[in-house]
Write a protein that holds these residues in place. Structure first.
Motif, PDB file in Angstrom:
ATOM      1  N   ILE A 161       9.884 -14.257  -2.200  1.00 15.02           N
ATOM      2  CA  ILE A 161       9.928 -12.718  -1.668  1.00 15.02           C
ATOM      3  C   ILE A 161       9.879 -11.916  -2.907  1.00 15.02           C
ATOM      4  CG2 ILE A 161      11.043 -11.238  -0.429  1.00 15.02           C
ATOM      5  CD1 ILE A 161      12.186 -13.541   1.119  1.00 15.02           C
ATOM      6  N   ALA A 162       8.786 -11.097  -2.958  1.00 15.09           N
ATOM      7  CA  ALA A 162       9.154  -9.642  -3.922  1.00 15.09           C
ATOM      8  C   ALA A 162       8.824  -8.538  -3.093  1.00 15.09           C
ATOM      9  CB  ALA A 162       7.435  -9.530  -4.433  1.00 15.09           C
ATOM     10  N   GLU A 163      10.065  -7.943  -3.513  1.00 12.09           N
ATOM     11  CA  GLU A 163      10.311  -6.454  -2.657  1.00 12.09           C
ATOM     12  C   GLU A 163      10.191  -5.277  -3.722  1.00 12.09           C
ATOM     13  OE1 GLU A 163      14.393  -6.878  -1.444  1.00 12.09           O
ATOM     14  OE2 GLU A 163      13.974  -8.026   0.239  1.00 12.09           O
ATOM     15  N   HIS A 164       9.706  -4.460  -3.141  1.00 19.61           N
ATOM     16  CA  HIS A 164       9.176  -2.914  -3.924  1.00 19.61           C
ATOM     17  C   HIS A 164       9.725  -1.977  -3.127  1.00 19.61           C
ATOM     18  CE1 HIS A 164       6.401  -4.906  -6.631  1.00 19.61           C
ATOM     19  NE2 HIS A 164       6.087  -5.671  -5.716  1.00 19.61           N
ATOM     20  N   LEU A 179      10.321  17.899  -1.445  1.00 17.16           N
ATOM     21  CA  LEU A 179       9.563  17.028  -1.019  1.00 17.16           C
ATOM     22  C   LEU A 179      10.235  15.471  -1.460  1.00 17.16           C
ATOM     23  CD1 LEU A 179       6.968  15.811   0.288  1.00 17.16           C
ATOM     24  CD2 LEU A 179       5.968  15.767  -2.345  1.00 17.16           C
ATOM     25  N   ASN A 180      10.440  14.763  -0.174  1.00 15.72           N
ATOM     26  CA  ASN A 180      11.327  13.602  -0.297  1.00 15.72           C
ATOM     27  C   ASN A 180      10.248  12.362   0.163  1.00 15.72           C
ATOM     28  OD1 ASN A 180      13.615  14.326  -1.760  1.00 15.72           O
ATOM     29  ND2 ASN A 180      14.184  15.218   0.057  1.00 15.72           N
ATOM     30  N   SER A 181       9.956  11.259  -0.499  1.00 11.56           N
ATOM     31  CA  SER A 181       9.247  10.276   0.196  1.00 11.56           C
ATOM     32  C   SER A 181       9.930   8.760  -0.250  1.00 11.56           C
ATOM     33  CB  SER A 181       7.955  10.306  -0.173  1.00 11.56           C
ATOM     34  OG  SER A 181       7.678  10.007  -1.413  1.00 11.56           O
ATOM     35  N   GLU A 182       9.696   7.927   0.321  1.00  9.71           N
ATOM     36  CA  GLU A 182      10.289   6.716   0.153  1.00  9.71           C
ATOM     37  C   GLU A 182       9.350   5.552   0.604  1.00  9.71           C
ATOM     38  OE1 GLU A 182      13.964   3.784   1.415  1.00  9.71           O
ATOM     39  OE2 GLU A 182      14.277   6.009   1.129  1.00  9.71           O
ATOM     40  N   PHE A 183       9.252   4.472  -0.384  1.00  9.32           N
ATOM     41  CA  PHE A 183       8.067   3.459   0.035  1.00  9.32           C
ATOM     42  C   PHE A 183       8.876   2.164  -0.096  1.00  9.32           C
ATOM     43  CE2 PHE A 183       4.955   0.097  -1.388  1.00  9.32           C
ATOM     44  CZ  PHE A 183       4.254   0.298  -0.184  1.00  9.32           C
ATOM     45  N   SER A 184       8.959   1.164   0.995  1.00 11.11           N
ATOM     46  CA  SER A 184       9.569  -0.095   0.551  1.00 11.11           C
ATOM     47  C   SER A 184       8.562  -1.084   1.146  1.00 11.11           C
ATOM     48  CB  SER A 184      10.579  -0.193   1.387  1.00 11.11           C
ATOM     49  OG  SER A 184      11.642   0.689   0.975  1.00 11.11           O
ATOM     50  N   SER A 185       8.257  -2.110   0.452  1.00 17.66           N
ATOM     51  CA  SER A 185       7.529  -3.397   0.981  1.00 17.66           C
ATOM     52  C   SER A 185       8.231  -4.542   0.577  1.00 17.66           C
ATOM     53  CB  SER A 185       6.047  -3.010   0.365  1.00 17.66           C
ATOM     54  OG  SER A 185       6.245  -3.344  -0.784  1.00 17.66           O
ATOM     55  N   THR A 186       7.721  -5.588   1.384  1.00 18.00           N
ATOM     56  CA  THR A 186       8.207  -6.917   1.210  1.00 18.00           C
ATOM     57  C   THR A 186       6.987  -7.831   1.395  1.00 18.00           C
ATOM     58  OG1 THR A 186      10.329  -6.496   2.205  1.00 18.00           O
ATOM     59  CG2 THR A 186       9.661  -8.952   1.834  1.00 18.00           C
ATOM     60  N   PHE A 187       6.850  -8.670   0.290  1.00 14.69           N
ATOM     61  CA  PHE A 187       5.727  -9.610   0.066  1.00 14.69           C
ATOM     62  C   PHE A 187       6.168 -10.903   0.119  1.00 14.69           C
ATOM     63  CE2 PHE A 187       1.790 -11.121  -2.447  1.00 14.69           C
ATOM     64  CZ  PHE A 187       0.896 -11.155  -1.260  1.00 14.69           C
ATOM     65  N   ARG A 188       5.867 -11.706   0.995  1.00 17.66           N
ATOM     66  CA  ARG A 188       6.347 -12.879   1.289  1.00 17.66           C
ATOM     67  C   ARG A 188       5.272 -14.171   1.221  1.00 17.66           C
ATOM     68  NH1 ARG A 188       9.668 -14.635   6.268  1.00 17.66           N
ATOM     69  NH2 ARG A 188       7.506 -15.113   7.325  1.00 17.66           N
ATOM     70  N   ILE A 189       5.605 -15.369   0.310  1.00 18.52           N
ATOM     71  CA  ILE A 189       4.560 -16.205   0.020  1.00 18.52           C
ATOM     72  C   ILE A 189       5.254 -17.521   0.212  1.00 18.52           C
ATOM     73  CG2 ILE A 189       2.823 -15.072  -1.246  1.00 18.52           C
ATOM     74  CD1 ILE A 189       3.962 -16.544  -3.571  1.00 18.52           C
ATOM     75  N   ASP A 204       4.414 -23.459  -1.271  1.00 15.17           N
ATOM     76  CA  ASP A 204       3.186 -24.317  -1.318  1.00 15.17           C
ATOM     77  C   ASP A 204       2.100 -23.181  -2.063  1.00 15.17           C
ATOM     78  OD1 ASP A 204       4.059 -26.723  -0.465  1.00 15.17           O
ATOM     79  OD2 ASP A 204       3.660 -26.386   1.656  1.00 15.17           O
ATOM     80  N   TYR A 205       2.068 -22.161  -1.278  1.00 17.37           N
ATOM     81  CA  TYR A 205       1.272 -21.064  -1.980  1.00 17.37           C
ATOM     82  C   TYR A 205       1.416 -20.735  -3.369  1.00 17.37           C
ATOM     83  CZ  TYR A 205      -2.340 -17.169  -1.925  1.00 17.37           C
ATOM     84  OH  TYR A 205      -3.313 -16.378  -2.187  1.00 17.37           O
ATOM     85  N   ALA A 206       3.046 -20.649  -3.410  1.00 17.33           N
ATOM     86  CA  ALA A 206       3.355 -20.409  -4.872  1.00 17.33           C
ATOM     87  C   ALA A 206       2.938 -21.473  -5.914  1.00 17.33           C
ATOM     88  CB  ALA A 206       4.834 -20.074  -4.796  1.00 17.33           C
ATOM     89  N   LYS A 207       3.201 -22.535  -5.282  1.00 17.54           N
ATOM     90  CA  LYS A 207       2.702 -23.693  -6.343  1.00 17.54           C
ATOM     91  C   LYS A 207       1.123 -23.385  -6.722  1.00 17.54           C
ATOM     92  CE  LYS A 207       5.942 -26.882  -4.833  1.00 17.54           C
ATOM     93  NZ  LYS A 207       6.391 -28.227  -4.040  1.00 17.54           N
ATOM     94  N   GLN A 208       0.332 -23.336  -5.662  1.00 14.80           N
ATOM     95  CA  GLN A 208      -1.049 -23.071  -5.908  1.00 14.80           C
ATOM     96  C   GLN A 208      -1.450 -21.987  -6.863  1.00 14.80           C
ATOM     97  OE1 GLN A 208      -3.464 -25.202  -4.987  1.00 14.80           O
ATOM     98  NE2 GLN A 208      -4.882 -24.155  -6.295  1.00 14.80           N
ATOM     99  N   LEU A 209      -0.633 -20.858  -6.832  1.00 16.88           N
ATOM    100  CA  LEU A 209      -0.824 -19.536  -7.492  1.00 16.88           C
ATOM    101  C   LEU A 209      -0.331 -20.057  -9.056  1.00 16.88           C
ATOM    102  CD1 LEU A 209       0.347 -16.641  -5.181  1.00 16.88           C
ATOM    103  CD2 LEU A 209      -1.874 -17.250  -6.178  1.00 16.88           C
TER     104      LEU A 209
END
Length: 140
Positions: A35-38, A51-61, A64-69
């Motif tokens: 998991i990568a969280e931003h 002006l206020n803004s917030e951005f959050s994201s979670t990238f999950r792999i 097996d896909y991580a091993k391939q990468l």
């Protein structure tokens, strides 16, 4: 084929999808995903304007896909133990001593060998020592 255990943290070494160089993936608690969280925030304040803004994201792999990468050169495993700091000038000193000792022993080490080998090895060692001594003078 033996399956190797992957590191708990993987670093992006080649950009892909939304991931940028240096981003980190961490193994999930169940060991099934990386998991990568931003999280990014932007605040602009002033007397009349805010002006206020917030951005959050979670990238999950998947693992097996991580091993391939990793295999494809997009990710690398991060060592759990930090690498020992090596002062380059200490290493230069070690190499100077090593090559100088080798140069001093050249007659005994190459006894019975053709003269051309002694000349060639002497030239190579002398040139290496010249470069190392020059690099040593660059110390600030």
């Amino acid at each position: 084929m033996k399956i190797q255990k992957m590191a708990k943290t993987l670093r992006v070494i080649e950009s892909f999808f939304i991931m940028e160089l240096g981003d980190l993936f961490t193994l999930s608690e169940d060991g099934k995903f990386y998991i990568a969280e931003h999280n990014e925030e932007f605040h602009k304040g002033g007397d009349t304007d805010e002006l206020n803004s917030e951005f959050s994201s979670t990238f999950r792999i998947s693992v097996d896909y991580a091993k391939q990468l990793v295999k494809d050169g997009y990710l690398e495993e991060v060592d759990a133990e930090p690498k020992k700091f090596v002062n380059v000038f200490d290493e230069i000193d070690n190499l100077i001593n090593r090559y100088q000792d080798e140069l001093n022993r050249i007659d005994t080490d190459l006894a019975g060998e053709p003269q051309c080998l002694r000349v060639e090895k002497t030239t190579v060692l002398t040139n290496i020592l010249s470069v190392l001594n020059h690099l040593k003078t660059l110390r600030k």
